[in-house]
Scaffold this motif. Sequence first.
Motif, short mmCIF file in Angstrom:
data_model
loop_
_atom_site.label_atom_id
_atom_site.label_comp_id
_atom_site.label_asym_id
_atom_site.label_seq_id
_atom_site.Cartn_x
_atom_site.Cartn_y
_atom_site.Cartn_z
N LYS A 125 62.93 5.34 17.55
CA LYS A 125 64.12 6.53 17.79
C LYS A 125 63.26 7.84 17.94
CE LYS A 125 66.60 4.51 13.20
NZ LYS A 125 67.04 4.25 11.98
N LEU A 126 62.48 7.27 18.28
CA LEU A 126 60.84 8.85 18.26
C LEU A 126 60.52 9.00 19.58
CD1 LEU A 126 58.44 7.89 15.25
CD2 LEU A 126 60.98 9.85 15.59
N ARG A 127 61.23 8.79 20.63
CA ARG A 127 60.74 7.63 21.93
C ARG A 127 61.63 9.61 22.80
NH1 ARG A 127 60.62 1.71 22.72
NH2 ARG A 127 59.63 1.09 21.43
N LYS A 128 62.99 9.67 22.03
CA LYS A 128 63.70 11.14 22.23
C LYS A 128 63.96 11.83 21.48
CE LYS A 128 64.95 9.09 26.53
NZ LYS A 128 64.42 9.70 27.93
N LEU A 129 62.57 12.13 21.03
CA LEU A 129 62.64 13.47 19.45
C LEU A 129 62.17 14.21 20.56
CD1 LEU A 129 61.97 13.70 16.88
CD2 LEU A 129 59.80 13.64 17.39
N THR B 189 64.85 15.54 14.32
CA THR B 189 66.01 15.48 14.94
C THR B 189 65.89 15.05 17.02
OG1 THR B 189 66.40 17.66 13.77
CG2 THR B 189 67.98 17.85 16.16
N THR B 190 66.46 14.43 17.84
CA THR B 190 67.00 13.87 18.36
C THR B 190 66.89 14.60 19.98
OG1 THR B 190 68.63 12.60 18.90
CG2 THR B 190 66.90 11.24 17.61
N GLU B 191 66.73 14.10 21.11
CA GLU B 191 67.52 15.32 22.53
C GLU B 191 69.01 15.08 22.44
OE1 GLU B 191 66.55 14.10 26.10
OE2 GLU B 191 64.01 13.99 25.39
N ILE C 129 67.46 12.15 11.99
CA ILE C 129 66.76 11.22 10.30
C ILE C 129 66.11 11.89 9.79
CG2 ILE C 129 65.47 9.20 10.42
CD1 ILE C 129 65.65 9.13 13.66
N TYR C 130 66.46 11.44 9.01
CA TYR C 130 65.95 11.82 7.32
C TYR C 130 64.97 11.15 7.12
CZ TYR C 130 70.03 14.98 7.28
OH TYR C 130 71.08 15.91 8.60
#
Length: 349
Positions: A251-255, A269-271, A276-277
């Motif tokens: 989930k963090l690879r497109k942060l 927040t992603t791209e 994500i809370y």
Amino acid sequence: MKAAKIYAVSAAACALAAALLFASCGGKKDAGGSGSASSSAFFDSSESGGSKSSSSKSSTAVAVTDLAVVEHEASVRQHVAEISALRGDSNAALESLTAKIVQVLSSRPDMRVVDRTKMDDVMAEIAFQESDWAEETASAVVGRAIAADMRVVLTASGADAIKVDFLDVNTLQTVTAIVTAGTVGSLASTDLGAFEPENGGFTLNGTWYCEGVRKSQTAYAASDLDKITPFGRLRPEKADSDDYSDLLNRKLRKLDTMLIQDNTLVTLTTESGDEIYADAIFSPKDAYTATSGGKEYSTLLIGTIRIREDGGAKLLEGNVYEKDGSIAIHFGSENGDGSGTAYFLMFET
């Protein structure tokens, strides 16, 4: 700076970082940068020997001089202070002394006194009670409303003296002095060091812009694990997603951004705009430091962070390093024992 809070990054550093954005993160984007600069452009070959490919990592021990040179801040932190009206019975002498107190405190280089009328408006609006000045919630609310981190409460102490209470509205720490016309000048040097945060004013609160994943130039041996740093002479280079696919939560690879509030509430927040809370636990930690050749060196470690998604699933965990408005989270290493190539998720304010 893009965040409402915290520290400045030099224009040169921002431009350089913007030119080196990675495919794994969105983050800040420079209109003129392509984001495709090679990793070798990140290094001064005369300083570090040039960048190294992952197949030719250094096997030598990490030297103290590979760490970051510590630059001590020359300027002092400036408190924003609201000075209350005098409480208690007043007279001409105390009125004169009150004016002198305001004059002395206004001349301190570490203090900026806010307009008294702003405080009057705030107090009237929220029906501020006299006893509330020492109550945490109310004090913090008032402080934020006038952008002040300190209240200076003046109380008559007899016919010719005033008790001066300095109150940190966020921590409730208090420093007290009693002055007369003959001793009021001592307020110019009253020690407010108790109000200074241990980390020199740094806070994780604010919006952090993801600058991608980088990997260390050197493969760390077990004996050098306490010398891992992304801000030293051996600066990290771009990492391909395949290198850390098993180390970083997908989930963090497109942060794109990370918003932290109250040091515990996190919104990622992603791209693509997905949010994500999560909850965070930050624990301060001492950096490894050493002196060599008359210079002080450090890993610039400030603590460890653990971020869990609502529901308890692990999102991010590791040591946190900070320098000039940038942070790096060491989220994993090549080997299971923490040695080998180190991987950092990078952020800027």
